[in-house]
Structures are given as structure tokens and as C-alpha cells.
Design an enzyme around this catalytic site. Structure first.
Site, short mmCIF file in Angstrom:
data_model
loop_
_atom_site.label_atom_id
_atom_site.label_comp_id
_atom_site.label_asym_id
_atom_site.label_seq_id
_atom_site.Cartn_x
_atom_site.Cartn_y
_atom_site.Cartn_z
N GLN B 123 5.97 3.67 -7.39
CA GLN B 123 5.05 3.25 -7.52
C GLN B 123 3.58 2.98 -8.23
O GLN B 123 3.13 4.17 -8.66
CB GLN B 123 3.93 3.79 -5.92
CG GLN B 123 2.35 1.89 -5.68
CD GLN B 123 1.73 2.56 -4.32
OE1 GLN B 123 2.43 4.43 -4.28
NE2 GLN B 123 1.06 1.74 -3.70
N GLY B 124 3.51 2.00 -9.63
CA GLY B 124 2.49 1.83 -10.01
C GLY B 124 1.36 1.36 -9.75
O GLY B 124 1.17 0.10 -10.52
N TYR B 125 -0.23 2.14 -9.35
CA TYR B 125 -0.78 1.28 -9.52
C TYR B 125 -2.14 1.59 -9.51
O TYR B 125 -2.50 1.38 -10.61
CB TYR B 125 -1.16 0.95 -7.88
CG TYR B 125 -0.53 -0.07 -6.60
CD1 TYR B 125 1.01 -0.35 -7.27
CD2 TYR B 125 -0.98 -0.03 -5.30
CE1 TYR B 125 1.52 -0.98 -6.09
CE2 TYR B 125 -0.37 -0.83 -4.56
CZ TYR B 125 0.85 -1.93 -5.12
OH TYR B 125 1.53 -2.45 -4.18
N SER B 126 -2.37 2.74 -9.46
CA SER B 126 -3.50 3.97 -9.96
C SER B 126 -3.57 4.00 -11.78
O SER B 126 -2.14 4.25 -12.04
CB SER B 126 -4.04 5.49 -9.80
OG SER B 126 -3.47 5.13 -7.76
N GLU B 242 1.01 1.03 4.85
CA GLU B 242 1.15 2.54 4.23
C GLU B 242 -0.08 3.10 4.90
O GLU B 242 0.49 4.69 5.70
CB GLU B 242 0.55 2.07 2.77
CG GLU B 242 0.75 3.54 1.93
CD GLU B 242 0.42 3.84 0.62
OE1 GLU B 242 0.37 3.09 0.22
OE2 GLU B 242 0.55 5.12 0.34
N SER B 366 -9.07 6.72 0.58
CA SER B 366 -9.32 8.34 0.60
C SER B 366 -9.98 8.25 2.18
O SER B 366 -10.19 6.87 1.94
CB SER B 366 -10.45 9.15 -0.94
OG SER B 366 -11.31 7.86 -0.47
N ASN B 367 -9.87 9.20 2.41
CA ASN B 367 -11.30 9.23 3.79
C ASN B 367 -12.41 8.94 3.63
O ASN B 367 -12.66 8.04 4.67
CB ASN B 367 -10.59 10.80 4.62
CG ASN B 367 -9.12 10.70 4.72
OD1 ASN B 367 -8.47 10.06 4.18
ND2 ASN B 367 -9.32 11.60 5.90
N GLU B 368 -12.59 9.08 2.60
CA GLU B 368 -14.34 8.02 2.38
C GLU B 368 -13.98 6.69 2.13
O GLU B 368 -14.35 6.57 3.00
CB GLU B 368 -14.39 9.11 1.22
CG GLU B 368 -14.83 10.40 1.32
CD GLU B 368 -13.86 11.41 0.86
OE1 GLU B 368 -13.41 11.01 0.51
OE2 GLU B 368 -14.36 12.68 1.51
C1 LIG Z 1 -0.01 13.58 -4.47
C2 LIG Z 1 -0.59 12.63 -4.66
C3 LIG Z 1 0.18 11.12 -4.88
C4 LIG Z 1 -0.58 10.42 -5.19
N1 LIG Z 1 0.60 8.82 -6.07
C5 LIG Z 1 0.61 7.66 -6.00
C6 LIG Z 1 1.69 6.39 -6.74
O1 LIG Z 1 2.40 7.47 -6.42
N2 LIG Z 1 1.32 5.92 -7.35
C7 LIG Z 1 0.23 5.56 -7.27
O2 LIG Z 1 -0.41 4.20 -8.10
N3 LIG Z 1 -1.60 5.98 -7.09
C8 LIG Z 1 -1.22 7.15 -6.73
N4 LIG Z 1 -1.84 8.47 -6.09
C9 LIG Z 1 -3.19 7.77 -6.32
C10 LIG Z 1 -4.53 8.05 -5.35
O3 LIG Z 1 -4.05 6.54 -5.12
C11 LIG Z 1 -5.55 8.17 -5.60
O4 LIG Z 1 -5.55 9.36 -5.93
C12 LIG Z 1 -6.44 7.37 -4.66
O5 LIG Z 1 -6.87 6.32 -5.11
C13 LIG Z 1 -8.48 7.73 -5.12
O6 LIG Z 1 -8.29 7.46 -6.84
P1 LIG Z 1 -8.90 8.50 -8.03
O7 LIG Z 1 -8.13 9.61 -7.11
O8 LIG Z 1 -8.74 7.92 -8.98
O9 LIG Z 1 -10.24 9.00 -6.61
P2 LIG Z 1 -12.20 9.37 -6.88
O10 LIG Z 1 -11.48 6.85 -6.73
O11 LIG Z 1 -12.56 8.94 -8.67
O12 LIG Z 1 -12.27 9.06 -6.16
C14 LIG Z 1 -13.54 10.48 -6.45
C15 LIG Z 1 -14.05 10.82 -4.97
O13 LIG Z 1 -14.86 10.00 -4.39
C16 LIG Z 1 -14.82 9.08 -3.46
N5 LIG Z 1 -15.32 7.77 -3.28
C17 LIG Z 1 -14.47 7.21 -4.37
N6 LIG Z 1 -15.61 5.88 -4.53
C18 LIG Z 1 -15.96 5.87 -3.18
C19 LIG Z 1 -16.87 5.29 -2.33
N7 LIG Z 1 -17.17 3.84 -2.56
N8 LIG Z 1 -17.72 5.44 -1.68
C20 LIG Z 1 -17.84 6.93 -1.11
N9 LIG Z 1 -16.49 7.49 -1.90
C21 LIG Z 1 -16.00 7.12 -3.08
C22 LIG Z 1 -13.35 9.58 -3.42
O14 LIG Z 1 -13.21 9.31 -1.55
C23 LIG Z 1 -12.83 10.91 -3.27
O15 LIG Z 1 -13.36 12.30 -2.62
C24 LIG Z 1 -1.71 9.59 -5.16
C25 LIG Z 1 -2.57 11.13 -5.34
C26 LIG Z 1 -2.00 12.10 -5.37
C27 LIG Z 1 -3.36 13.10 -4.68
#
Ligand SMILES: Cc1cc2nc3c(=O)[nH]c(=O)nc-3n(C[C@H](O)[C@H](O)[C@H](O)COP(=O)(O)OP(=O)(O)OC[C@H]3O[C@@H](n4cnc5c(N)ncnc54)[C@H](O)[C@@H]3O)c2cc1C
Lengths: 368, 383
Positions: B123-126, B242, B366-368
Site C-alpha cells: 500500500q503506497g499512500y504515506s 480498514e 492515528s488515535n489522535e
Molecule cells: C508499522 C506501520 C506500518 C505502516 N504501513 C503503511 C503502509 O503499508 N502503507 C502506507 O501508506 N502507510 C503505512 N504506514 C504509515 C501510517 O499510515 C502513518 O504512520 C500515519 O498515517 C501517521 O503519519 P506519520 O507517521 O507521518 O505521523 P504524523 O502525521 O507526523 O503524526 C505525528 C503525531 O502527531 C499527531 N497528529 C498529527 N496530526 C494531528 C492533528 N491534526 N491533531 C492531533 N494530533 C495530530 C499524530 O497522531 C501523531 O501522534 C505505516 C505506519 C506504521 C507505524
């Protein structure tokens, strides 16, 4: 003799911090872990040269003659940079035992100078693998049996073993290379290893025997427990700083994530938690320096460890959460802090354990 | 092919249980890590031969066509026996999307290959700059003749180092007035010179996710799913799916079972404080299952789920984390040990479930972010 003079402690903190930063900070911990998981013997000697290892040993025996408050300052700095060197173990346990039982033994000087490191083997596994009764025996200059959870076993030149003698406990010294001594390494979350030792007619030197051994061990464990708490306080401090920096700079939705109120409140809560832990643990160390009753010292140590573990677990786990996915990588330092916190929490009892111990000790004092 | 839905629930459960218990390879039960395909291939072949790879897909596409109640039973039995989900991003994520939005041709071509695992998907989203704020993604796909030319970077791509294809969100109209517009959903092969995969080590010391770099990588325009520049709405439909999936009780139930057997061996139940904490965790799991059943009933009645489904994920992931922390507590001085621990006659990895639980509150929204959704969309709070 005991110094908890605030100026002295401040100076000590500054010089310890400089020493660790010059050596490479937390980057050094990562390198050592990747190289196989033990400490750097050169660094042990450098710390020794600065007086760190003998900080609580009386001056007549070659130490600095300072107290636990001073040792705690050093432990905090160890925690901040995740230094793998056996500082708390040496100050609290090995020298904690020897300075109480046989301060004139030649190994005391060698420990203080960093020329040797001795791990302390005092626990054994019982039924189901949990801690159980002591069964390892010492007789006629030989050890037979096994010991568990020996922190620092790989990398130590010898072991201080608490064993059962003909009439009560014995503290015996054996070399890591002695006949019939084997070490099974158990890798920990931070890459370090504990040892499960087994002895079969292993030659050993008796250092002390009788009730004095039990008492010295119990008191040394109290010291070490409180110092491990101080190490966790330093670790929590740095983990929090790293996280605060991160949420100030990481941007999502076109602003720093630290501008979201929910993260601001989380950060504030973590900060309150680390301040409470730091104040509590430092107070405990200072009080232990003026307290001679072993029961009270034990209760104080439990108070420190219970608090420090709770804070460190919460702070490092929330730190990973606030980093998002990068927090879950090995590349970012924050994961090293989480892993080290796991190790220091499990060592000598976690927060739940120490809350129980604290309550028990308090009840006993009340009854006395 | 059997119409499973005409069976009674009890009969169906018996049938599924029998199959797992007799056919599932013992050495794959309760795998502590995410397996590469090669490791679970022999099991996948069995499932495939039986037509059980895609329980949720309609029968016409090679699925089992299970209704929501039967599907739940299937997943329950799967987790009960510790059956690994295998490399199921194709089945769970891209398949349903193709079924819903794909052309006849796309369905005919891709769906059988997903079922046979001829294609293995990631899955290539992030992206480095687009995590919670996914809509700010920057990887571009520009039309060049019959192809899209893709440039940019994806990251955290789970198991990309063991995938043949990637389904991705890409920017196809950089000039669109809102960032949610101008995003498209495309499928691309990984095995080409313009795609480079770099595994990332996790803090648990494993390689589970990767960075994926695109440097003039190409994919035929026919690999666009749905309409051009309409990828965001489609992807969101998938995200809510999901969420119910991540919100299911299975991870927490599994961890609870592991906690119980470990605590029993260690004598932890001799301590009333531990018993209380265990009871708390167990009741958290049971009551979550009740809440989950409410949402499952909604699905059974054919209703679509609302934003309130987010509460399942919040509750169960945080509960999962507490359970794994409790096991560390029960392990006492072994609580930070990575080396396998002999407990009774089984070998236990104390930290595996703890590490697995940590990122569940980060990924899948994320849970937030879930709390933000609930406070706005469910509680109607302003802001
Ligand atoms: C083990 C693992 C597997 C994954 N697999 C995939 C995958 O297969 N494909 C894919 O596309 N992605 C994948 N991901 C990525 C995942 O979707 C992202 O980690 C997630 O969307 C959070 O983005 P970030 O890590 O950039 O954190 P950030 O968005 O930078 O967030 C950092 C912190 O800030 C908080 N935050 C951000 N915005 C807000 C807000 N508006 N209000 C309050 N708090 C906020 C977050 O909750 C978090 O605690 C994976 C991640 C993990 C950890």
C-alpha cells in the site's frame, strides 16, 4: 562525609555531562549496540579516572566519599545518553557490597580504577521461571549451582556470587574464566545481555559470610534500586526533550503538530510527570544518605523506582506515539530510549512491584 | 461452489474450525512476525485450492461471498487458531476497491492474480511529508502517451520488499484548487528500473516496512482505477473499511490468551493486584466485543458504517497495548528479554506482542486523528 551540597552536585552534573557529550552522546550507545552490545572498557576507565565509579566509597578506601545524591547525579547523566557502561551496577551493587563487607580487599581498588568489572549474581530461578529460593552452594572453596538475571555478566571479569554456605550465606568471588563456570547470554531489548550463570565445582574465594552478607546485599540493592530510578529520570528527561523538539518542527496540515492543542496538553502532562519524578527521586537519594535504618531505606528506594518506572514508561511510549511512524524506526533515537526504559524497568523490580514493596515496608514500620 | 450463507452459523463455524485445525501448518500458528510470502506459500496454496482466500469477496469474483455474520465467524476462528493472514493486502485492500470501482477488464485481469498470489501487493499512500495529512501527498503521475510516469517517494510501505505491485495515491492534477482534488488511484508494478525499495529497520529490530522511490517509473494508463483525479474519495471508502478491520477484537483477544497462559505458569495469579489488573483487561476485551458486534450487526443489515466506527479502533488498540504491558509486568526480571523464554514446555517471546501493539495507535489513522473525527463528526463539537 556525605555531600549533598547543591553546588557540588551542580558541578558534578556539569562535568559528567561534558564527559558523556564529548564521548559521543547517545550516538555512542547506538554504535556499541550495533557492535555487539557491551560497553567500551576505555570509557569505563575514563569514567573511573573522573572518580565516577568510586563516588560512594570512603576516601580512605580510595573513593570520593560522596553519597547517593552524588551518585544519582551521575546516574541521571548516564540515562540521558543511554551509556551502556556498568556505572549503576558497579557503584550500587559491586562496590555497594564490597565497601560494606570488605573495603580493604584489592578488588575494591581495581573496581574504582575501572581495571576490572564484577557482576553480582544473587538471584535464582524457581518454579515456572520466576525468582525462587537460593540453592547455589558454596563449600570448600567451590561453587555449584546456578544464578539468573546477572546484569553485566558478558563483559565482566568476574562475579560476586551470593551462595549458601554450611552455616548461612556466603559472598564468593569467582573469575569469569574459572573452571566449570558457564554463561548463557540473554539478549535484552536494548541490545545488552544478562547472563544465566552455572557453576560446577567452580573455584571461588570467600569474601564474607553470615548475616552480614544478607544485610549488605539488601542495603546495596536498595542503593542500586534508587540509582536505577535516577538513571530512568535522566533517560525520561532526554526522551522528553527530543520529543518536544520534534513536535515543534514536524509539520502536518501546514503547521507544526505541536500547535494542535491535544498534543500541547499531552506534552504538558509528560513534562509534569518528569518534573514530579525528578523531584521525588532526588529527594529520596538525599534522604537515603542520612538514613541508616535499612527498612526505611528500602521503602525510600521503592518509592523512587515506582515513580521513575511509571514516568519513564509513559514518557517513552508517548514519545514514540507523538513521533508517528518515524518513532517506530530504529533510525530515530527515540526508540533507543523506549528500549532502554524497558530494560531499566524490568531490572530490580518494576513500578507495580515497588508499589507493593513500599506498602509492605510502610506496614512493617507502622507495626514496629 | 457451496453457498455458505445457507448453513447455520454453528454448522459453518464447525466447518471452518475443522479446516483450520486439520489443515493449518502447526509451525505457522501464532507467528510472532509478519511473514514473507515464501514462508506461508504452502498454506496459501491450500486456501486457494479450497476457494477460501477471499472470504469477503462476492462468489462471482472467486470469493466465499460470506455475509457479515459468517465473515465474523471466519475471522474469529482464524484468530482463535492463530492462523496467519498471510500477504493479504491484495485481498483486503486493493481487491475490494477494484471490485467496487474497477472496469470489467481490470476485474478479469487483477482479481484472479490476487487470489492466486501471483501478484503480491503493498500500500503506497504515506510519504515523508504526508502522514496524518495524507491529502498533502506529492508523488506525481504525469501522462506520457499510454503511460503514467511516476516521480516521488512513498514511505512506511509495509512489506514492499516482498511485493510485486503497489497500489498508490498519486497527484495527477497539481493545479487543482484543493489538495484533496487532483489525486488518483493507480496500480503499478514494482519490478522496473524506476522503482527502488529500501527496507527500514524498526525499533523491534525487524524489517517490516520500506521507503519506495520512484524515478520516472511507468505504469500503463489502463492501471488507473476509477476516475482520474477522484482517487481521494475512493481511498477514503477503503479507509473506513480498514478501521473496522483494525477495530476488530482479534489482536486484543489473542494477546489476552497469551497473557493468561503466561501468568498462570509464572504464578502471577497468586497476587490479588495482578488478578484485578487481569480482570480489568479481560473485561475491556469482552465489552469491546459487544460494541464490535453492534457495528457488525449494522453491516449485517446492509447499512454502511458511520464515523463512529473510529471508537472501535481507539478502544481495542489501547486495550491491546495495556495487555502486552501487563505481560511484561508478569515476566518480572525477564520483562525486557528478547531471547526466547522457556515457559512450561513452550518458548515465549515476551516482547513480540508489545512491539506489535505499539504502532497500532499510529497506523490506519492515528488515535489522535480518530479522536478528532469522533469529536467533530459524532459529537458535533465545533472547530
Ligand atoms: C508499522 C506501520 C506500518 C505502516 N504501513 C503503511 C503502509 O503499508 N502503507 C502506507 O501508506 N502507510 C503505512 N504506514 C504509515 C501510517 O499510515 C502513518 O504512520 C500515519 O498515517 C501517521 O503519519 P506519520 O507517521 O507521518 O505521523 P504524523 O502525521 O507526523 O503524526 C505525528 C503525531 O502527531 C499527531 N497528529 C498529527 N496530526 C494531528 C492533528 N491534526 N491533531 C492531533 N494530533 C495530530 C499524530 O497522531 C501523531 O501522534 C505505516 C505506519 C506504521 C507505524
Amino acid at each position: 562525609m556525605l555531600s549533598s551540597d547543591q553546588d557540588d552536585l551542580r558541578l558534578l552534573r556539569e562535568s559528567a555531562r561534558t564527559l558523556f557529550e564529548r564521548a559521543g552522546g547517545s550516538g555512542r550507545a547506538r554504535k556499541l549496540r550495533d557492535a555487539g552490545g557491551t560497553w567500551d572498557p576505555e570509557m569505563v576507565r575514563e569514567l573511573a579516572a573522573a572518580g565516577v565509579l568510586g563516588v560512594t566509597v570512603p576516601e580512605v578506601n580510595g573513593g570520593l566519599g560522596m553519597g547517593l545524591a552524588a551518585a544519582g547525579v551521575i546516574a541521571e547523566e548516564v540515562g540521558r545518553v543511554l551509556a551502556p557502561e556498568p556505572v549503576v551496577m558497579t557503584v550500587g551493587l559491586s562496590l555497594g557490597l564490597l565497601r560494606r563487607l570488605c573495603p580493604d580487599h584489592p578488588r575494591v581498588a581495581q573496581l574504582i580504577s575501572g581495571d576490572t568489572v564484577l557482576a553480582v549474581a544473587w538471584q535464582e530461578r524457581g518454579a515456572g521461571g520466576a525468582p525462587g529460593d537460593a540453592a547455589c552452594r558454596y563449600a570448600d572453596g567451590k561453587l555449584t549451582g546456578s544464578k539468573a538475571w546477572v546484569v553485566g555478566a558478558p563483559g565482566s571479569q568476574g562475579f560476586l556470587v551470593v551462595a549458601e554456605g554450611a552455616d548461612g550465606p556466603v559472598l564468593a568471588l569467582t573469575e569469569a574464566t574459572a573452571n566449570g563456570c558457564s554463561v548463557d547470554q540473554r539478549v535484552q531489548a536494548d541490545g545488552s545481555a544478562m547472563g544465566e550463570l552455572s557453576f560446577s565445582a567452580t573455584p571461588a574465594e570467600e569474601l564474607a559470610r553470615g548475616n552480614a552478607v544478607t544485610e549488605a546485599l539488601s542495603d546495596a540493592i536498595s542503593d542500586t534500586t534508587a540509582l536505577a530510578a535516577a538513571e530512568l529520570v535522566g533517560l525520561s528527561d532526554r526522551a522528553f526533550e527530543i520529543t518536544l523538539d520534534y513536535i515543534k518542527t514536524r509539520e502536518q496540515f501546514d503547521k507544526p503538530i505541536g500547535s494542535f492543542q491535544v498534543l500541547q496538553h499531552r506534552a504538558v502532562d509528560l513534562n509534569v510527570m518528569r518534573e514530579v519524578a525528578q523531584a521525588g527521586v532526588r529527594e529520596v537519594l538525599a534522604r537515603m544518605d542520612c538514613e541508616t535504618d535499612p527498612g526505611v531505606r528500602k521503602r525510600l528506594a521503592s518509592r523512587a523506582k515506582a515513580r521513575a518506572v511509571t514516568a519513564a514508561k509513559k514518557i517513552t511510549r508517548d514519545a514514540v506515539q507523538l513521533h508517528g511512524a518515524v518513532g517506530y524506526t530504529d533510525e530515530f533515537d527515540i526508540g533507543l530510549y523506549l528500549n532502554r526504559a524497558l530494560v531499566l524497568s524490568a531490572w530490580l523490580g518494576d513500578d507495580a512491584y515497588h508499589r507493593r514493596m513500599w506498602f509492605k515496608a510502610r506496614e512493617q514500620e507502622g507495626a514496629a | 461452489m457451496a453457498d455458505w450463507n445457507t448453513m447455520s452459523d454453528a454448522e459453518f463455524r464447525k466447518e471452518v474450525r475443522r479446516f483450520f485445525e486439520t489443515e493449518y501448518p502447526e509451525e505457522l500458528r501464532h507467528l510472532p512476525h509478519r511473514p514473507k510470502f515464501a514462508e506461508v506459500e504452502h498454506w496459501h496454496r491450500k486456501l486457494h485450492a479450497r476457494g477460501w482466500v477471499a472470504p469477503a469477496w462476492p462468489a462471482e469474483y472467486g470469493g466465499m461471498g460470506l455475509n457479515a455474520a459468517k465473515l465474523l465467524i471466519f475471522y474469529e476462528e482464524q484468530q482463535r487458531w492463530g492462523v496467519n493472514r498471510g500477504r493479504d493486502m491484495g485481498v483486503q485492500m486493493v481487491g475490494p476497491l477494484i471490485i467496487k470501482f474497477g472496469t470489467r477488464q481490470q476485474k478479469d485481469y487483477w482479481l484472479p492474480r490476487i487470489l492466486s498470489c501471483e501478484d503480491i501487493w503493498c500500500q503506497g499512500y504515506s510519504e515523508p511529508g504526508a502522514g496524518s495529512d495524507l491529502a498533502s501527498l506529492r508523488t506525481r503521475a504525469d501522462i506520457d502517451g499510454d503511460d503514467f510516469v511516476i516521480n516521488g517517494q512513498k514511505t512506511w510501505t509495509t512489506m514492499a520488499h516482498d511485493a510485486t505491485h503497489i497500489f498508490m495515491l498519486v497527484r495527477t492534477d497539481p493545479g487543482a484548487p484543493k489538495k484533496q482534488q487532483g489525486i488518483s488511484f493507480v496500480l503499478a508494478p514494482m519490478d522496473q528500473p524506476g522503482v527502488e525499495v529500501r527496507p527500514i529497520r524498526t525499533l523491534a529490530g525487524e524489517t517490516e516496512f520500506c521507503e519506495v522511490f520512484f524515478d520516472n517509473a511507468r505504469t500503463p494508463c489502463e492501471n488507473l482505477v476509477g476516475e482520474l483525479n477522484k482517487g481521494w474519495t475512493m481511498a477514503k471508502a477503503l479507509l473506513s473499511f480498514e478501521r473496522i478491520f483494525i477495530g476488530s477484537p482479534s489482536l486484543a483477544q489473542n494477546a489476552l490468551g497469551q497473557l493468561e497462559s503466561f501468568a498462570r505458569c509464572r504464578g502471577a495469579f497468586d497476587d490479588p493486584v495482578f488478578c484485578d489488573r487481569f480482570a480489568q483487561a479481560a473485561l475491556d476485551v469482552e465489552d469491546h466485543a459487544a460494541l464490535y458486534a453492534r457495528f457488525a450487526d449494522q453491516l449485517k443489515r446492509g447499512e454502511t458504517l458511520g464515523a463512529d466506527v473510529s471508537m472501535l479502533k481507539i478502544w481495542v488498540t489501547e486495550c491491546f497495548q495495556r495487555i502486552t504491558e501487563l505481560r511484561i509486568e508478569a515476566a518480572g526480571p525477564d520483562g525486557a528479554t528478547i531471547s526466547p523464554l522457556q515457559v512450561g514446555n513452550v518458548s515465549v517471546d515476551i516482547l513480540a506482542s508489545f512491539y506489535k501493539a505499539r504502532p497500532t495507535t499510529i497506523y490506519g489513522g492515528s488515535n489522535e486523528i480518530q479522536r478528532n473525527i469522533l469529536s467533530k463528526a459524532v459529537l458535533g463539537l465545533p472547530g
